[in-house]
Design a protein around this motif. Structure first.
Motif, PDB file in Angstrom:
ATOM      1  N   HIS A  36       0.732  -1.267   0.056  1.00 54.37           N
ATOM      2  CA  HIS A  36      -0.077  -0.011  -0.031  1.00 54.37           C
ATOM      3  C   HIS A  36       0.910   1.215  -0.014  1.00 54.37           C
ATOM      4  N   VAL A  37       0.803   2.179  -0.930  1.00 52.77           N
ATOM      5  CA  VAL A  37       1.565   3.356  -1.073  1.00 52.77           C
ATOM      6  C   VAL A  37       0.410   4.402  -0.487  1.00 52.77           C
ATOM      7  N   TYR A  38       1.073   5.251   0.282  1.00 57.00           N
ATOM      8  CA  TYR A  38       0.490   6.629   0.771  1.00 57.00           C
ATOM      9  C   TYR A  38       0.990   7.795   0.238  1.00 57.00           C
ATOM     10  N   LYS A  39       0.205   8.528  -0.394  1.00 58.92           N
ATOM     11  CA  LYS A  39       0.662   9.949  -1.243  1.00 58.92           C
ATOM     12  C   LYS A  39       0.109  11.131  -0.393  1.00 58.92           C
ATOM     13  N   ASP A  40       0.704  12.126  -0.493  1.00 60.02           N
ATOM     14  CA  ASP A  40       0.323  13.453  -0.070  1.00 60.02           C
ATOM     15  C   ASP A  40       0.798  14.489  -0.991  1.00 60.02           C
ATOM     16  N   SER A  41      -0.297  15.108  -1.517  1.00 61.63           N
ATOM     17  CA  SER A  41      -0.083  16.154  -2.886  1.00 61.63           C
ATOM     18  C   SER A  41       0.808  15.498  -4.180  1.00 61.63           C
ATOM     19  N   GLY A  42       0.365  14.179  -4.527  1.00 62.98           N
ATOM     20  CA  GLY A  42       1.198  13.345  -5.448  1.00 62.98           C
ATOM     21  C   GLY A  42       2.553  12.743  -5.188  1.00 62.98           C
ATOM     22  N   ARG A  43       3.075  13.234  -3.949  1.00 63.59           N
ATOM     23  CA  ARG A  43       4.234  12.478  -3.375  1.00 63.59           C
ATOM     24  C   ARG A  43       3.966  11.302  -2.629  1.00 63.59           C
ATOM     25  N   VAL A  44       4.910  10.358  -2.837  1.00 63.70           N
ATOM     26  CA  VAL A  44       4.829   9.186  -1.993  1.00 63.70           C
ATOM     27  C   VAL A  44       5.282   9.605  -0.485  1.00 63.70           C
ATOM     28  N   THR A  45       4.683   9.583   0.420  1.00 61.78           N
ATOM     29  CA  THR A  45       5.056   9.813   1.658  1.00 61.78           C
ATOM     30  C   THR A  45       5.417   8.450   2.784  1.00 61.78           C
ATOM     31  N   SER A  46       4.906   7.303   2.299  1.00 56.90           N
ATOM     32  CA  SER A  46       5.094   5.997   3.032  1.00 56.90           C
ATOM     33  C   SER A  46       4.663   4.756   2.168  1.00 56.90           C
ATOM     34  N   ARG A  47       5.071   4.029   2.550  1.00 60.07           N
ATOM     35  CA  ARG A  47       4.740   2.190   2.120  1.00 60.07           C
ATOM     36  C   ARG A  47       4.535   1.358   3.038  1.00 60.07           C
ATOM     37  N   LEU A  48       3.392   0.705   2.876  1.00 60.03           N
ATOM     38  CA  LEU A  48       3.175  -0.489   3.798  1.00 60.03           C
ATOM     39  C   LEU A  48       3.249  -1.700   2.971  1.00 60.03           C
ATOM     40  N   ILE A  49       4.108  -2.532   3.351  1.00 64.26           N
ATOM     41  CA  ILE A  49       4.283  -3.912   3.009  1.00 64.26           C
ATOM     42  C   ILE A  49       3.826  -5.126   4.003  1.00 64.26           C
ATOM     43  N   ALA A  50       2.931  -6.145   3.645  1.00 65.68           N
ATOM     44  CA  ALA A  50       2.575  -7.086   4.438  1.00 65.68           C
ATOM     45  C   ALA A  50       2.244  -8.367   3.857  1.00 65.68           C
ATOM     46  N   PRO A  51       2.743  -9.675   4.256  1.00 63.93           N
ATOM     47  CA  PRO A  51       2.134 -10.747   3.775  1.00 63.93           C
ATOM     48  C   PRO A  51       0.682 -10.958   3.988  1.00 63.93           C
ATOM     49  N   LEU A  52       0.157 -10.553   5.038  1.00 66.19           N
ATOM     50  CA  LEU A  52      -1.210 -10.685   5.370  1.00 66.19           C
ATOM     51  C   LEU A  52      -1.723  -9.583   6.493  1.00 66.19           C
ATOM     52  N   LEU A  53      -2.973  -9.214   6.013  1.00 68.01           N
ATOM     53  CA  LEU A  53      -3.670  -8.161   6.679  1.00 68.01           C
ATOM     54  C   LEU A  53      -5.125  -8.600   7.306  1.00 68.01           C
ATOM     55  N   TRP A  54      -5.414  -8.598   8.364  1.00 67.23           N
ATOM     56  CA  TRP A  54      -6.859  -8.848   9.182  1.00 67.23           C
ATOM     57  C   TRP A  54      -7.283  -7.276   9.605  1.00 67.23           C
ATOM     58  N   ASP A  55      -8.537  -7.039   8.743  1.00 70.97           N
ATOM     59  CA  ASP A  55      -9.148  -5.816   8.858  1.00 70.97           C
ATOM     60  C   ASP A  55     -10.366  -6.013  10.030  1.00 70.97           C
ATOM     61  N   TYR A  56     -10.067  -5.401  11.158  1.00 76.31           N
ATOM     62  CA  TYR A  56     -11.148  -5.524  12.089  1.00 76.31           C
ATOM     63  C   TYR A  56     -11.641  -4.054  12.192  1.00 76.31           C
ATOM     64  N   THR A  57     -11.804  -3.192  11.286  1.00 78.70           N
ATOM     65  CA  THR A  57     -12.336  -2.039  11.236  1.00 78.70           C
ATOM     66  C   THR A  57     -13.983  -1.794  11.489  1.00 78.70           C
TER      67      THR A  57
END
Length: 176
Positions: free
Chosen positions: A33-54
């Motif tokens: 997952h790539v996070y952007k702010d004003s078109g620039r990459v600010t962070s990247r999240l890499i993981a083999p598995l995500l469990w979503d409890y939202t």
């Protein structure tokens, strides 16, 4: 004889059922997952598995049971920090995360590396801390201790119960 059954559940009913059974609302594999702010990459999240409890009403969260790698990029100072760990949990409302198991935080520009078995990350305040044993490697020093705090760029530290070899710069004292 043929019998047809139909069930119609609202998404709220499904979310409530999953929450009651302590099941994630979603599962994702091999995320990048790539996070952007004003078109620039600010962070990247890499993981083999995500469990979503939202779907949790009081404290929604995301869980990374097989590890996580987070790379943050500061567009002003051009430095990057990489955080890895064997397990992570991130709470949505507080933006507070816990990373457990072989935690490594690296500031690539300053050549600083922090190792610990557990690290907390306050994403709102951009702050790391742990009460666990740690080892901090810099270009000149190797420090060991129990209890560490720092900004998320791994620049300004508060070290507790430290030992190790480190260099003290007396240049300021000599100029006075």
């Amino acid at each position: 004889m043929v019998v047809f059954f139909s069930c119609k559940n609202s998404s709220k009913e499904i979310n409530d059922f999953l929450a009651d059974q302590n099941l994630p609302i979603g599962v994702a594999e091999n995320i990048n997952h790539v996070y952007k702010d004003s078109g620039r990459v600010t962070s990247r999240l890499i993981a083999p598995l995500l469990w979503d409890y939202t779907n949790r009403k009081l404290n929604p969260y995301s869980e990374f049971p097989n590890g996580v790698k987070i790379v943050t990029i500061n567009r002003i100072t051009r430095d990057s920090v990489t955080v890895t760990g064997n397990y992570a949990i991130s709470y949505d409302l507080t933006r507070f995360s816990e990373i457990i198991g072989d935690v490594v935080v690296i500031n690539h520009q300053k050549n600083a590396t922090l190792n610990s078995e557990q690290m907390y990350w306050d994403q709102k305040e951009q702050y790391f801390f742990t009460e666990s044993p740690f080892t901090l490697y810099t270009e000149k020093d190797t420090l060991h201790g129990v209890g560490f705090e720092s900004d998320s760029s791994l620049s300004n530290w508060i070290l507790n119960n430290t030992n190790g070899n480190f260099v003290v710069d007396n240049q300021e004292e000599q100029n006075e």
